[in-house]
Scaffold this active site. Structure first.
Site, mmCIF file in Angstrom:
data_model
loop_
_atom_site.group_PDB
_atom_site.id
_atom_site.type_symbol
_atom_site.label_atom_id
_atom_site.label_comp_id
_atom_site.label_asym_id
_atom_site.label_seq_id
_atom_site.Cartn_x
_atom_site.Cartn_y
_atom_site.Cartn_z
ATOM 1 C CE1 TYR A 111 -66.687 7.890 -50.482
ATOM 2 C CE2 TYR A 111 -68.627 7.865 -49.084
ATOM 3 C CZ TYR A 111 -67.480 7.259 -49.544
ATOM 4 O OH TYR A 111 -67.127 6.018 -49.074
ATOM 5 C CD GLU A 199 -64.653 5.165 -51.610
ATOM 6 O OE1 GLU A 199 -64.636 5.373 -50.382
ATOM 7 O OE2 GLU A 199 -63.618 5.056 -52.300
#
Length: 388
Positions: A111, A199
């Site tokens: 991530y 993101e």
């Protein structure tokens, strides 16, 4: 402002962020043609529903195809489907387009996210070895797995910060330099495009030794969009609440919520306090709506109509403190709109401040059944009671 995954990847590609090749498709035939571009013997491609929400994979919105015919079939299944994820709410979002993307041999899912830390007044880059999982879930259950570095705006992103994150993630040395370059490119895109959030989830390392953005989500500062006309053109109105779109057209700040008490307030702080006090009295606000300090009668009337167009609204609270805003202007707007829409729900109005007596007189003489209130406490109590 939010954009779709395929749009985010095109923007990131321009800044040197590695992304897989892909094509957007609006029909099964277009999906089949796109798959034909990426499928080689033994390969797969990915067909992804394009909506403004996360959690698409868990909701069945991301599927693998081994043939172009299979890609067309998946697209046919997804297009027109209402996809319900943890971010859409129970009403879901209709899929109007899919993204067909080449597959890759994934070795590890990570991530990576970039946001603004307002307390530190710096850009924060977050990374986690828990890729493919909602970062909120990781933060709640395993906060120690989220690594952070803060970027001084005077110096910008420094390579040592990228190495700190890469080593913290436990990346093999063959990926370190590529990961650092990736982070730098993502940071540059974030700053140059005036993002609120960028993101990458998941960020993947591949068996070929690459670091790639397998998914991408970006949102932008509405106050800076005027500097980016090309990004403004990416806005997909089909993904937004019609009431929020109408509010933006008349320069009102409106956010739809899940309650049944409509709120029209001037000033963001007062609006937040109004919602809090409604909750305190056992009610649920249906919206946040700030008409601002200098709204016109026309804007007030527009705000009133937007709120009452929500079928969930069972009562309405107008809470105004007139400083720059004058209470008589608010009163005229409320009366004008109430008569035009044929108000059928209880209306509680609390006015204080500039020209308050004139405003109260306008409301009293309007012939409309209005419940007056002197204080916020009284207004909240009356609007909640009016529903019960």
């Amino acid at each position: 402002m939010n954009i779709h995954e395929f749009q985010a990847k095109e923007l990131l590609r321009k800044f040197g962020v590695p992304v897989p090749n892909g094509q957007v498709a609006f029909t099964p035939k277009e999906a089949e043609d796109a798959a034909n571009e990426f499928l080689k013997e033994g390969d797969v491609c990915v067909v992804k529903a394009q909506i403004h929400a996360g959690g698409r994979g868990k909701a069945g919105g991301v599927k693998l195809a081994k043939t172009k015919a299979e890609a067309a079939e998946i697209a046919k299944e997804l297009l027109g489907k209402v996809l319900v994820t943890h971010q859409t709410g129970p009403e879901g979002k209709e899929v109007q387009k899919v993204y067909v993307e080449e597959g890759c041999a994934i070795e590890q899912e990570l991530y990576l996210g970039v946001v603004i830390d307002r307390a530190k007044q710096q850009v924060c880059i977050m990374a986690s070895c828990e890729g493919g999982v909602e970062i909120e879930e990781v933060a709640e259950k395993s906060p120690e797995k989220i690594l952070k570095v803060f970027v001084d705006p005077a110096t910008g992103f420094m390579p040592y910060q990228g190495r700190e994150l890469a080593f913290g993630l436990g990346l093999d040395k063959k990926y370190i330099n590529k990961a650092v370059k990736f982070m730098g490119a993502l940071y540059n895109a974030f700053v140059a495009l005036d993002c609120n959030m960028a993101e990458i989830n998941p960020l993947v390392t591949t068996k070929d030794g690459d670091v790639i953005a397998l998914d991408a989500k970006m949102s932008f500062d509405d106050n800076a969009i005027f500097r980016h006309k090309d990004i403004e053109e990416l806005r997909d109105l089909d993904e937004e609440d019609p009431k929020e779109i109408e509010a933006s057209r008349v320069n009102l700040n409106y956010v739809a919520l899940d309650g049944n008490i409509g709120c029209m307030v001037n000033g963001a702080g007062l609006a937040m306090a109004t919602m809090d006090i409604i909750k305190l009295h056992g009610g649920n606000p249906a919206n946040f709506l700030d008409v601002g300090g200098g709204a016109t009668t026309e804007q007030v009337a527009a705000a009133f109509k937007i709120i009452t167009s929500d079928v969930k609204v069972k009562a309405l609270l107008v809470n105004i403190f007139g400083g720059i805003m004058k209470c008589d202007i608010i009163a005229n707007g409320v009366v004008e709109a109430a008569k035009e829409v044929g108000l059928k729900v209880p209306l509680v109005v609390r006015l204080q401040g500039t020209n308050v007596e004139e405003g109260r007189a306008i409301l009293k003489e309007s012939g409309i059944d209005i419940i007056p209130a002197e204080t916020m406490e009284e207004a909240a109590s009356k609007v909640v009671a009016s529903i019960k």
